[in-house]
Design a protein around this motif. Structure first.
Motif, PDB file in Angstrom:
ATOM      1  N   LEU A  33     -15.445 -32.220  10.747  1.00 10.84           N
ATOM      2  CA  LEU A  33     -14.732 -31.721   9.689  1.00 10.84           C
ATOM      3  C   LEU A  33     -13.701 -32.735   9.662  1.00 10.84           C
ATOM      4  O   LEU A  33     -12.977 -32.964   8.529  1.00 10.84           O
ATOM      5  CB  LEU A  33     -14.126 -30.325   9.782  1.00 10.84           C
ATOM      6  CG  LEU A  33     -15.121 -29.147   9.885  1.00 10.84           C
ATOM      7  CD1 LEU A  33     -14.241 -27.694  10.012  1.00 10.84           C
ATOM      8  CD2 LEU A  33     -15.437 -29.107   8.196  1.00 10.84           C
ATOM      9  N   TRP A  34     -13.059 -33.241  10.777  1.00  9.49           N
ATOM     10  CA  TRP A  34     -11.838 -34.185  10.708  1.00  9.49           C
ATOM     11  C   TRP A  34     -12.378 -35.291   9.854  1.00  9.49           C
ATOM     12  O   TRP A  34     -12.074 -35.975   9.049  1.00  9.49           O
ATOM     13  CB  TRP A  34     -11.809 -34.552  11.968  1.00  9.49           C
ATOM     14  CG  TRP A  34     -10.416 -35.663  12.256  1.00  9.49           C
ATOM     15  CD1 TRP A  34     -10.717 -36.900  12.030  1.00  9.49           C
ATOM     16  CD2 TRP A  34      -9.091 -35.477  12.617  1.00  9.49           C
ATOM     17  NE1 TRP A  34      -9.523 -37.566  12.013  1.00  9.49           N
ATOM     18  CE2 TRP A  34      -8.626 -36.978  12.462  1.00  9.49           C
ATOM     19  CE3 TRP A  34      -8.356 -34.408  13.008  1.00  9.49           C
ATOM     20  CZ2 TRP A  34      -7.112 -36.900  12.550  1.00  9.49           C
ATOM     21  CZ3 TRP A  34      -7.201 -34.366  13.020  1.00  9.49           C
ATOM     22  CH2 TRP A  34      -6.679 -35.561  13.049  1.00  9.49           C
ATOM     23  N   GLN A  37     -13.037 -34.288   6.167  1.00  8.14           N
ATOM     24  CA  GLN A  37     -11.792 -34.016   5.272  1.00  8.14           C
ATOM     25  C   GLN A  37     -10.489 -34.901   5.390  1.00  8.14           C
ATOM     26  O   GLN A  37      -9.834 -35.239   4.558  1.00  8.14           O
ATOM     27  CB  GLN A  37     -11.367 -32.582   5.594  1.00  8.14           C
ATOM     28  CG  GLN A  37     -12.350 -31.401   5.538  1.00  8.14           C
ATOM     29  CD  GLN A  37     -12.131 -30.043   5.885  1.00  8.14           C
ATOM     30  OE1 GLN A  37     -11.577 -29.809   6.985  1.00  8.14           O
ATOM     31  NE2 GLN A  37     -11.810 -29.174   4.891  1.00  8.14           N
ATOM     32  N   ILE A  38     -10.351 -35.372   6.667  1.00 11.26           N
ATOM     33  CA  ILE A  38      -9.418 -36.394   7.023  1.00 11.26           C
ATOM     34  C   ILE A  38      -9.678 -38.009   6.736  1.00 11.26           C
ATOM     35  O   ILE A  38      -9.115 -38.798   5.971  1.00 11.26           O
ATOM     36  CB  ILE A  38      -8.658 -36.245   8.209  1.00 11.26           C
ATOM     37  CG1 ILE A  38      -7.936 -34.549   8.139  1.00 11.26           C
ATOM     38  CG2 ILE A  38      -7.408 -37.296   8.477  1.00 11.26           C
ATOM     39  CD1 ILE A  38      -7.444 -34.297   9.398  1.00 11.26           C
TER      40      ILE A  38
ATOM     41  N   ILE B 234      -6.525 -32.442   3.940  1.00 10.87           N
ATOM     42  CA  ILE B 234      -5.702 -31.673   5.017  1.00 10.87           C
ATOM     43  C   ILE B 234      -5.271 -30.413   4.515  1.00 10.87           C
ATOM     44  O   ILE B 234      -5.281 -29.429   5.351  1.00 10.87           O
ATOM     45  CB  ILE B 234      -4.563 -32.624   5.568  1.00 10.87           C
ATOM     46  CG1 ILE B 234      -4.875 -34.058   5.918  1.00 10.87           C
ATOM     47  CG2 ILE B 234      -3.610 -31.681   6.738  1.00 10.87           C
ATOM     48  CD1 ILE B 234      -3.874 -34.719   6.483  1.00 10.87           C
ATOM     49  N   GLY B 267      -8.388 -26.704   3.255  1.00 11.74           N
ATOM     50  CA  GLY B 267      -8.436 -27.981   3.913  1.00 11.74           C
ATOM     51  C   GLY B 267      -8.594 -27.758   5.476  1.00 11.74           C
ATOM     52  O   GLY B 267      -9.162 -26.893   5.760  1.00 11.74           O
ATOM     53  N   PHE B 268      -8.360 -28.886   5.877  1.00 13.49           N
ATOM     54  CA  PHE B 268      -8.688 -29.279   7.450  1.00 13.49           C
ATOM     55  C   PHE B 268      -7.929 -28.248   8.286  1.00 13.49           C
ATOM     56  O   PHE B 268      -8.443 -27.308   9.124  1.00 13.49           O
ATOM     57  CB  PHE B 268      -8.341 -30.474   7.970  1.00 13.49           C
ATOM     58  CG  PHE B 268      -8.419 -30.709   9.281  1.00 13.49           C
ATOM     59  CD1 PHE B 268      -7.459 -30.718  10.364  1.00 13.49           C
ATOM     60  CD2 PHE B 268      -9.955 -30.793   9.924  1.00 13.49           C
ATOM     61  CE1 PHE B 268      -7.690 -30.716  11.624  1.00 13.49           C
ATOM     62  CE2 PHE B 268     -10.136 -31.033  11.177  1.00 13.49           C
ATOM     63  CZ  PHE B 268      -9.190 -31.214  12.245  1.00 13.49           C
ATOM     64  N   SER B 271      -9.558 -24.780   7.860  1.00 14.58           N
ATOM     65  CA  SER B 271     -11.034 -24.910   8.505  1.00 14.58           C
ATOM     66  C   SER B 271     -10.792 -24.743   9.815  1.00 14.58           C
ATOM     67  O   SER B 271     -11.685 -23.856  10.505  1.00 14.58           O
ATOM     68  CB  SER B 271     -11.676 -25.943   8.031  1.00 14.58           C
ATOM     69  OG  SER B 271     -11.484 -26.320   6.543  1.00 14.58           O
TER      70      SER B 271
END
Lengths: 621, 357
Positions: A33-34, A37-38, B234, B267-268, B271
């Protein structure tokens, strides 16, 4: 049940291991996910936004074509089509759509069938369900818009020719650009599905008429439904629409030299026969006033949905209606050609105007006998032209010779295209001695010259060249480049380009000789001995012209259908304004078939309100 | 004698938190297309709450008596589904009773856990089991799996097998048995591929391995989910403001991909927080398993932990592109009354064990 006791201590260890594995598994998810999403978040957000953006082409309005009097002969009509995206349009909605749009069962079933057959990939692309709906359907669809999600009505302009079949070959038509053309003309900005001019002025001036497509950027959801301004603001998507629109530029308008009243008259005159063509040219400028080719067709067929039956009808018709017979076919000119050996002889002093030859109906050359239509007796040049005596010209041909004949033909611009540029015009053919040496086993024979003088043998020209030839006789020897377009205007009316008369060459013949020829030819229609004397000409009009009967089969005495009928003329004879050439394929004798048609066209020209009749006081001898 | 413990607030708060967040997310996922699903799920949550309370109040050890009969009822209901069940999108998974659809394969998960817990509890073997001893448990799982596969429902079959495997992990196996199991497991994969999987299921796995293959079909779904997740960045796009979700580019928003909806809008941070909640719940269940007073309770908790873990791991893995698209739902997030009821009753059982530690 009995509880045998607590779980063994090693079980606790297992639980610890399980807990660690669980944490590790979730760590994998979090790391992923990092990254999504980032790490790649910006790219994904861009892609999400790209999903929303659709660039809609704004159709450019094609330029209009109007005739010399300002009547619109090629125009655009807005048509409305109904589109759906199959993925989001359920079959159950077909019934609702059918009810709102008033479609019958057959249409609705056909639509259902098409939706079912759509491939998986095409499910997300818009599909046109209905084409060219009427105003009633449009109104109903607009009102019921909310009941039909995923259904869109799109506007597109359709080419329409208000004059229908009149001027079909001149105007041309449009159809869809093909895949090969897209490749070769890709940088001109054409897209799949664009219409392009295929024939006539539509093709010749495609670049001017076309305009330039505009582009509007819209935001739509997955079903293709456009999002409102409020939504765009609420989702903070305004930046996607900045600087993305391009305005469409309308095409330029074309003003023709052709007068469609005269055009209609010319088509009617020629249309009485199975196939034929006629051209009217303005003598002093080379501008085309009418160019008729029959049979013709209705170019509107190509703009709408042409059925397979229509297409087969056009292409399979043995009369070949799609061919522009004014410029695309080479014909034996027959006797209308006789002016050229006459002028060649006059120019070089090979014959005196009052010198007489005797015509007994036939001319012997070696083994061969060349025939004449009558035994004309003793005739001079003027009489030979008026009565169209072949024997006179056989004898003249022996003096003039093949190459001098070729030379004067080229002088008048024959043997190569006129430069009009329309419908892939052909240039006729002028044979020479050398050509015969190359192409005939026995080489050159004098007999070829005899035939050439009569406009038979291998000499060929187009109907346009015939008209231009007589126009040149009438204007003192100037060979113009024929024009069909007068000027190009921008959509707002500004004149962008004018077309002044373009002189191609001037013939090397003294103007008095040309005038003499024109005067001599008045006898064809107005002298009792003239081949076209029987044709009724309006009392206040003097016409100077020549009949021609071009034999296309083996020479048979009294052959009718084996000949093309010609008539070329200028009027008024003593201050000519217009030159007309008429050809009727398989028409038989020029005097019986082509001459009346040409005179009919001339009458139409002089009847029109801004043309003044020539009176007999205009310098007639 | 039952020693009543303090009410396990941690467990209760955790599951209520996930339920509330799940409902919030479901609202966002459905309000533009199918708002009625939200109210239906709400009702099922209510029923689930009652189920949770009932399971918690009940002494779980009484369930041991009912384990086999319940198992038989479960298998029978699976058979009934195949005969008179409702078909949606080519799969026959539901029975319709008085206008309400129930999915027996969901309840089967709990019944399988119960029956395995009962069986393994009755038959402790000190020095480690051989394969022979696994025959009956294997049969106990094979039967429902076969019936579920026929529906077809690859996802639930997989969950049943994985629950079984999780519970088997608790059993001490002899080394030889372990080895054989590993080899069988290795062979099972290609055999399953060619004989057990349907074509569209194979397609999904192939597309997962090579997304370029099928951009407008199944691969398209997965890519849109990835885009939705990534687009959250984020802080997320905001509640009800994710374009992939609200503009319908994300398919299956309330079945397979509710996590993508959550990830896009929260966002992160959102999540990771949600994953943290699930992790916490699973670890708590494992802790309860370790502290259970007898083997039955331990296996029960492990089974529920396994059910939760595999659902979350596979569903989120699928959304994040780590695993191929398999139809496995996210507990308390995906729309589905039977699933909600199953999870809440399962957690109720955890509560029951927790109260009687």
């Amino acid at each position: 049940m009995n509880a045998p006791g607590q779980p063994a201590p090693d079980l606790r260890r297992r639980f610890r291991v399980m807990a660690m594995v669980t944490c590790a598994a979730f760590a994998v998810l979090v790391v992923r996910l990092w990254k999504l999403q980032i790490g790649d978040g910006a790219a994904h957000l861009r892609r999400a936004h790209a999903n929303l953006v659709t660039d809609v082409a704004i159709a450019a309005v094609r330029g209009r074509i109007s005739d010399a009097r300002g009547r619109i002969v090629a125009d655009n009509r807005p048509t409305y089509d109904v589109y759906v995206t199959p993925r989001f349009f359920k079959e159950s909605m077909v019934a609702r759509l059918a009810k709102i749009a008033g479609l019958d069962h057959a249409r609705a079933d056909a639509i259902r069938g098409r939706l079912r057959d759509v491939s998986d990939v095409a499910r997300y692309r818009p599909m046109r369900l209905l084409h060219d709906i009427d105003r009633d359907q449009l109104a109903r669809l607009e009102t019921a818009r909310l009941e039909l999600p995923g259904v869109r009505v799109e506007w597109s302009p359709q080419r329409v020719y208000p004059m229908k079949t009149v001027g079909a070959h001149l105007l041309g038509y449009l159809n869809e650009i093909g895949p090969d053309e897209l490749r070769t003309r890709g940088d001109e900005g054409y897209q799949a599905g664009d219409l392009i001019g295929r024939a006539g002025v539509e093709r010749l001036f495609e670049a001017s008429l076309r305009g330039r497509e505009g582009r509007e950027r819209v935001l739509t959801d997955a079903r293709g439904v456009r999002r409102s301004k409020d939504e765009v603001a609420a989702f903070r998507l305004g930046h996607l629409l900045q600087d993305a629109g391009v305005e469409a530029r309308a095409g330029h308008n074309i003003v023709l030299t052709v007068d469609f009243d005269l055009q209609r008259a010319a088509e009617r005159a020629v249309g009485r026969y199975r196939t034929g063509a006629a051209i009217a040219i303005e003598v002093e400028t080379g501008r085309v006033l009418a160019m008729a080719s029959r049979p013709n067709f209705d170019p509107n067929l190509f703009s709408g949905r042409m059925t397979a039956g229509d297409q087969q009808g056009l292409e399979g018709d043995p009369r070949r209606p799609l061919i522009d017979r004014t410029v695309r076919e080479n014909y034996f000119p027959g006797s209308i050609f006789k002016v050229l050996p006459a002028l060649a002889a006059l120019r070089d002093g090979l014959v005196a105007p009052d010198e007489k030859f005797e015509c007994k109906g036939r001319h012997e050359l070696g083994q061969r006998t060349f025939r004449c239509t009558h035994a004309h007796g003793k005739v001079n040049l003027e009489q030979a032209l008026v009565r169209s005596c072949n024997v006179y010209f056989y004898k003249l041909a022996e003096r003039v010779g093949m190459d001098r004949l070729a030379d004067i033909s080229w002088d008048f611009g024959l043997g190569s295209p006129t430069g009009l540029g329309l419908n892939s015009e052909v240039g006729g053919f002028v044979p020479t001695k050398e050509w015969y040496h190359r192409h005939w086993k026995e080489g050159f024979r004098l007999g070829f010259t005899l035939n050439a003088a009569l406009g038979q043998g291998n000499t060929k020209l187009t109907v346009l060249q015939a008209a231009l030839l007589y126009a040149t006789l009438a204007n003192g020897g100037r060979v113009f480049v024929p024009q069909v377009v007068r000027r190009v205007e921008a959509a707002d009316g500004r004149v962008l380009q004018e077309f002044p008369p373009e002189l191609r060459r001037t013939v090397k013949i003294p103007p008095e000789m040309l005038r003499w020829t024109v005067r001599a030819l008045t006898g064809v229609l107005h002298d009792p001995h003239g081949t076209a004397y029987d044709v009724k000409v309006s009392r206040d009009l003097t016409v100077s012209g020549k009949t021609g009967t071009a034999e296309i089969g083996p020479q048979r005495r009294g052959a009718e259908e084996g000949s093309h009928a010609w008539f070329a003329a200028v009027a008024p004879a003593f201050a000519p304004k217009v030159a007309v050439a008429v050809l009727i394929e398989h028409g038989g004798q020029g005097s019986k078939v082509a001459a009346p048609a040409a005179v009919e066209i001339l009458h139409a020209y002089f009847r029109s309100p801004d043309v003044k009749m020539a009176t007999t006081s205009d310098g007639a001898p | 004698m039952i020693r009543a413990h303090r009410f396990d607030w941690t467990l209760a708060v955790a599951v209520v938190a996930i339920s509330v967040v799940g409902m919030l997310n479901l609202y966002s996922a459905t309000w533009t297309s199918r708002p009625q699903l939200y109210s239906q799920q709400f009702s099922w949550m209510g029923i689930g709450l009652v189920g949770f309370a009932a399971a918690a109040a009940l002494d779980y050890r009484h369930l041991a008596r009912l384990a086999y009969p319940l198992y038989v009822v479960g298998v029978a209901s699976l058979a009934v589904v195949l005969v008179v069940g409702k078909t949606i999108n080519g799969a026959r998974r539901w029975i319709e009773i008085a206008g309400i659809s129930v999915q027996p394969s969901e309840f089967m998960k709990l019944m399988l856990i119960l029956v395995l817990a009962r069986f393994l509890n009755d038959w402790p073997v000190a020095e480690g089991r051989s394969l022979r001893h696994l025959a009956v448990p294997a049969a106990l799982v094979a039967l429902p799996v076969a019936l579920v596969l026929r529906q077809p429902d690859l996802g639930t079959s997989l969950i049943l097998v994985l629950i079984f495997a999780t519970i088997v992990l608790l059993i001490r196996l002899r080394r030889g048995a372990l080895l054989t199991l590993t080899i069988v497991g290795a062979l099972a994969a290609p055999l399953t591929w060619s004989h057990l999987l349907k074509d569209y299921q194979r397609q999904r796995i192939l597309t997962f391995l090579d997304p370029g293959r099928d951009p407008a079909g199944t691969g398209w779904h997965a890519r849109q989910a990835l885009t939705a997740v990534g687009a959250g960045k984020i802080e997320g796009r905001g509640f009800l403001h994710g374009t992939q979700t609200q503009m319908h580019f994300l398919p299956e928003r309330w079945t397979d991909f509710p996590f993508a909806v959550w990830a896009e809008e929260w966002g992160f941070l959102g999540s990771a927080a949600l994953l943290g909640l699930y992790l916490f719940l699973i670890l708590w269940a494992l802790r309860l398993a370790a502290e259970a007073r007898e083997r039955f309770g331990a296996i029960l908790c492990t089974g529920v932990a396994g059910l939760l873990f595999w659902h979350v791991f596979i569903n989120v893995g699928m959304v994040a592109g780590v695993l191929p698209v398999v139809g496995v739902t996210l507990p308390l997030f995906s729309y589905g009354g039977s699933s909600v009821l199953t999870v809440l009753v399962g957690v109720g059982l955890l509560m029951s064990v927790s109260l009687r530690r």
